[in-house]
Structures are given as structure tokens and as C-alpha cells.
Design a protein around this motif. Structure first.
Motif, PDB file in Angstrom:
ATOM      1  N   LEU A 188      39.498  37.429  41.472  1.00 18.53           N
ATOM      2  CA  LEU A 188      38.691  38.566  41.050  1.00 18.53           C
ATOM      3  C   LEU A 188      37.533  38.040  40.211  1.00 18.53           C
ATOM      4  O   LEU A 188      37.656  37.044  39.491  1.00 18.53           O
ATOM      5  CB  LEU A 188      39.537  39.556  40.265  1.00 18.53           C
ATOM      6  N   ALA A 189      36.384  38.708  40.310  1.00 23.09           N
ATOM      7  CA  ALA A 189      35.166  38.192  39.694  1.00 23.09           C
ATOM      8  C   ALA A 189      35.277  38.079  38.185  1.00 23.09           C
ATOM      9  O   ALA A 189      34.633  37.208  37.578  1.00 23.09           O
ATOM     10  CB  ALA A 189      33.972  39.065  40.079  1.00 23.09           C
ATOM     11  N   ASP A 190      36.063  38.939  37.550  1.00 23.85           N
ATOM     12  CA  ASP A 190      36.173  38.888  36.090  1.00 23.85           C
ATOM     13  C   ASP A 190      37.272  37.957  35.609  1.00 23.85           C
ATOM     14  O   ASP A 190      37.550  37.864  34.419  1.00 23.85           O
ATOM     15  CB  ASP A 190      36.355  40.283  35.495  1.00 23.85           C
ATOM     16  N   GLY A 191      37.893  37.243  36.539  1.00 26.48           N
ATOM     17  CA  GLY A 191      38.893  36.260  36.160  1.00 26.48           C
ATOM     18  C   GLY A 191      40.282  36.794  35.930  1.00 26.48           C
ATOM     19  O   GLY A 191      41.170  36.042  35.505  1.00 26.48           O
ATOM     20  N   ARG A 192      40.514  38.078  36.184  1.00 23.96           N
ATOM     21  CA  ARG A 192      41.863  38.621  36.021  1.00 23.96           C
ATOM     22  C   ARG A 192      42.845  37.863  36.890  1.00 23.96           C
ATOM     23  O   ARG A 192      42.599  37.596  38.065  1.00 23.96           O
ATOM     24  CB  ARG A 192      41.869  40.099  36.411  1.00 23.96           C
ATOM     25  N   ALA A 193      43.983  37.506  36.329  1.00 23.79           N
ATOM     26  CA  ALA A 193      44.999  36.773  37.077  1.00 23.79           C
ATOM     27  C   ALA A 193      45.594  37.652  38.177  1.00 23.79           C
ATOM     28  O   ALA A 193      45.646  38.882  38.062  1.00 23.79           O
ATOM     29  CB  ALA A 193      46.096  36.293  36.130  1.00 23.79           C
ATOM     30  N   ALA A 194      46.051  37.000  39.220  1.00 26.47           N
ATOM     31  CA  ALA A 194      46.707  37.713  40.313  1.00 26.47           C
ATOM     32  C   ALA A 194      48.087  38.174  39.881  1.00 26.47           C
ATOM     33  O   ALA A 194      48.770  37.512  39.097  1.00 26.47           O
ATOM     34  CB  ALA A 194      46.819  36.814  41.532  1.00 26.47           C
ATOM     35  N   ASP A 195      48.518  39.316  40.394  1.00 28.10           N
ATOM     36  CA  ASP A 195      49.866  39.827  40.188  1.00 28.10           C
ATOM     37  C   ASP A 195      50.301  40.525  41.467  1.00 28.10           C
ATOM     38  O   ASP A 195      49.522  40.614  42.427  1.00 28.10           O
ATOM     39  CB  ASP A 195      49.943  40.726  38.948  1.00 28.10           C
ATOM     40  N   PRO A 196      51.542  40.997  41.554  1.00 27.42           N
ATOM     41  CA  PRO A 196      51.991  41.610  42.804  1.00 27.42           C
ATOM     42  C   PRO A 196      51.108  42.763  43.268  1.00 27.42           C
ATOM     43  O   PRO A 196      50.870  42.922  44.466  1.00 27.42           O
ATOM     44  CB  PRO A 196      53.409  42.074  42.471  1.00 27.42           C
ATOM     45  N   LEU A 197      50.598  43.583  42.342  1.00 28.64           N
ATOM     46  CA  LEU A 197      49.764  44.709  42.747  1.00 28.64           C
ATOM     47  C   LEU A 197      48.438  44.236  43.326  1.00 28.64           C
ATOM     48  O   LEU A 197      47.989  44.731  44.366  1.00 28.64           O
ATOM     49  CB  LEU A 197      49.525  45.640  41.551  1.00 28.64           C
ATOM     50  N   SER A 198      47.800  43.264  42.694  1.00 28.99           N
ATOM     51  CA  SER A 198      46.499  42.812  43.195  1.00 28.99           C
ATOM     52  C   SER A 198      46.625  42.107  44.540  1.00 28.99           C
ATOM     53  O   SER A 198      45.644  42.023  45.294  1.00 28.99           O
ATOM     54  CB  SER A 198      45.810  41.904  42.173  1.00 28.99           C
ATOM     55  N   LEU A 199      47.818  41.588  44.863  1.00 30.11           N
ATOM     56  CA  LEU A 199      48.002  40.969  46.176  1.00 30.11           C
ATOM     57  C   LEU A 199      47.804  41.973  47.310  1.00 30.11           C
ATOM     58  O   LEU A 199      47.432  41.593  48.424  1.00 30.11           O
ATOM     59  CB  LEU A 199      49.387  40.336  46.276  1.00 30.11           C
ATOM     60  N   LEU A 200      48.046  43.264  47.036  1.00 30.15           N
ATOM     61  CA  LEU A 200      47.811  44.286  48.061  1.00 30.15           C
ATOM     62  C   LEU A 200      46.334  44.407  48.379  1.00 30.15           C
ATOM     63  O   LEU A 200      45.955  44.784  49.495  1.00 30.15           O
ATOM     64  CB  LEU A 200      48.367  45.635  47.594  1.00 30.15           C
ATOM     65  N   LEU A 201      45.481  44.111  47.415  1.00 25.51           N
ATOM     66  CA  LEU A 201      44.041  44.018  47.670  1.00 25.51           C
ATOM     67  C   LEU A 201      43.711  42.733  48.399  1.00 25.51           C
ATOM     68  O   LEU A 201      42.941  42.734  49.377  1.00 25.51           O
ATOM     69  CB  LEU A 201      43.275  44.077  46.345  1.00 25.51           C
ATOM     70  N   THR A 202      44.292  41.617  47.955  1.00 36.21           N
ATOM     71  CA  THR A 202      43.920  40.306  48.466  1.00 36.21           C
ATOM     72  C   THR A 202      44.100  40.190  49.973  1.00 36.21           C
ATOM     73  O   THR A 202      43.277  39.575  50.661  1.00 36.21           O
ATOM     74  CB  THR A 202      44.739  39.212  47.760  1.00 36.21           C
ATOM     75  N   VAL A 203      45.157  40.777  50.518  1.00 31.94           N
ATOM     76  CA  VAL A 203      45.433  40.624  51.951  1.00 31.94           C
ATOM     77  C   VAL A 203      44.380  41.297  52.822  1.00 31.94           C
ATOM     78  O   VAL A 203      44.306  41.028  54.032  1.00 31.94           O
ATOM     79  CB  VAL A 203      46.833  41.149  52.330  1.00 31.94           C
ATOM     80  N   ASP A 204      43.529  42.142  52.221  1.00 30.95           N
ATOM     81  CA  ASP A 204      42.529  42.855  53.032  1.00 30.95           C
ATOM     82  C   ASP A 204      41.140  42.735  52.410  1.00 30.95           C
ATOM     83  O   ASP A 204      40.340  43.653  52.493  1.00 30.95           O
ATOM     84  CB  ASP A 204      42.922  44.342  53.172  1.00 30.95           C
TER      85      ASP A 204
END
Length: 277
Positions: A188-204
């Protein structure tokens, strides 16, 4: 890169849901996560995932399947959830997103069925033949924000730090490889670490694999199933997309997400309409 903590980032603010009554949530879909003025499917899935995480007794998405029924647009929406089953290690729920319709009613945008559990409680045993994608070091990859993109609104890209594998961006200069693959380092552009919820964004979140076939334009998702396999380690993610079959105006797209510890942290498959470009 600036660093913000989980809970304080733009992603957290713009996937926030407000309980209206038990199982019902109000949300405002942000214009900052759009592609060609349509809300990105991964961002929308994360919004629904946050609501289900609040409604269900288990904290983490494990298996999430979504049918995209109509294009979502920025603005107010309502999420209605239902607990289907609550077990000891897994709970299952369903949710739908509705937005106002021109006739004064509501239009359903997405319908999701998901199983939630506790990733920290899973056994450590791992037996796999999967291997991380071969991507050049991050400093040798291309910043997607600085390269050419197809015509249209791609506000989503401003929220991401994507470093594309040079071997998969020939489409951007009119030279697609024809292999139907995309690979990139993802943050993410602001450097927020990945977590299980953000992975739902990452796959798409990457450009569609169809672009590498020479087809550019809107590639709307029809159905997407994501599996979250473990909590990602700190550091950038590596994402690989591939399609093997475009036929009848549809193509599948398989995604793998790997963390800095070389673990496969998420997988997905979606069916999408092929762009007409």
C-alpha cells in the motif's frame, strides 16, 4: 516510504463500516479505489470482509467467494449480513452490498459467502510444491505509477506501491508477451502492513492478466474466490497472476500472494469478462 500502522491508514478509513443495527452496516465507497470510475472488486471485497469480520465470531477471512452482480460506484451503500453457521473453529456468513437505485429502491452490487476462522490457531504443518514467483529485485522493477497506463481513470493506482516485473509490462508499450501473466511487488502506498483483510484487496489489485494478451480495457469480475492461508510477515508482498484460457468472452485469472518469509499467504481464482480492446 512513509509508514502508518494498521487502523490508521487510508485503507482502514475507507473500508470502515458503521453498524446500523445487528448485521446491518452503512459504508461510503470511496472514489479513491476505482478503475474506470467503477469501484475495484478487491477493495469492495475488503469492505464486505470487514463487515463480516465484525458480524461473525471468528476474526479472519479463510475462504471468501463473491459474485459481482452489478458495477459498484463511489457513494453510500448498505451491507446486510447473515450468520449461516457458527462452529468451534470456523463460522460462515453471507453478505450483500446494496446501493440506491434510480427508481428509489436498491440495487444489489455483490453477494458474498465466506468462512472465517483464527489464522493464529492453525497448525504449523506445511507441505507444498508451490514456489514463490521469480521476480527481479524490487529496485529493478518498474514503478507502475510512473509508467504508461491504458486510457481511463485508474485512481486505485495512487493508493498502491506496485513495482512491476519488466517481463510482464510489454503491453504498456504495445508489445504484450501473449503469455497472459503479471508479476509485481505489492505494498500500500502509505506503507501500511499487510494483514488478512488487505489480502482480499491484493488478489485483485494488479493490472489484469488479459493485458498481457494484448487486450486492454475494463475487465469486470464475474466471480472471485479468495483463500487466505496465513497471516503475512512484515515486508512487501509478491503477487503473480496468470490466465490459461480465454474463450467465449471470459477468462479465468489465478493469483498467488507470497510474503517476505516465502510463504504463500493468499490464493484466488476469478472469472472475468474479457476486455474488447
Amino acid at each position: 516510504m512513509a509508514q502508518v500502522s494498521i487502523g490508521d491508514s487510508e485503507f482502514d478509513r475507507e473500508t470502515a463500516v458503521v453498524p446500523r443495527e445487528p448485521g446491518v452496516y452503512d459504508v461510503t465507497l470511496s472514489p479513491g479505489w476505482t478503475v474506470m470510475r467503477v469501484v475495484n472488486g478487491g477493495y469492495l471485497l475488503a469492505v464486505v470482509g470487514r463487515a463480516l469480520g465484525d458480524a461473525l465470531p471468528h476474526p479472519d477471512p479463510i475462504a471468501v467467494s463473491a459474485h459481482y452482480l452489478s458495477p459498484s460506484v463511489p457513494g453510500p451503500a448498505v451491507i446486510r449480513t447473515e450468520t449461516v453457521r457458527s462452529g468451534r473453529t470456523l463460522s460462515t456468513g453471507q453478505a450483500s452490498v446494496f446501493q440506491p437505485a434510480e427508481d428509489g429502491g436498491e440495487v444489489e452490487r455483490i453477494r458474498v459467502l465466506a468462512s472465517y476462522g483464527d489464522l493464529d490457531a492453525l497448525p504449523d504443518d506445511t507441505r507444498t510444491t508451490a514456489k514463490p514467483p521469480a521476480i527481479p529485485p524490487r529496485e529493478r522493477c518498474l514503478d507502475a505509477a510512473e509508467g504508461p497506463v491504458p486510457p481511463g481513470d485508474f485512481s486505485l493506482m495512487d493508493r498502491l506501491d506496485l513495482r512491476m516485473d519488466p517481463d510482464t509490462v510489454g503491453w504498456a508499450v504495445g508489445e504484450p508477451s501473449g503469455r497472459g501473466s503479471m508479476r509485481a511487488w505489492f505494498d500500500l502506498a502509505d506503507g501500511r502492513a499487510a494483514d488478512p483483510l488487505s489480502l482480499l484487496l491484493t488478489v485483485d489489485a494488479l493490472p489484469p492478466a488479459a493485458f498481457d494478451l494484448g487486450l486492454t480495457g475494463w475487465t469486470p469480475t464475474v466471480e472471485l474466490t479468495a483463500h487466505v492461508r496465513c497471516r503475512p510477515a512484515p515486508g512487501p508482498l509478491r503477487v503473480a497472476l496468470a490466465t490459461r484460457n480465454l474463450a467465449g468472452g471470459f477468462l479465468e485469472e489465478d493469483a498467488e500472494v507470497w510474503d517476505s518469509a516465502d510463504r504463500l499467504v493468499a490464493q484466488s481464482r476469478q472469472l472475468a469478462r474479457a476486455p474488447r480492446g
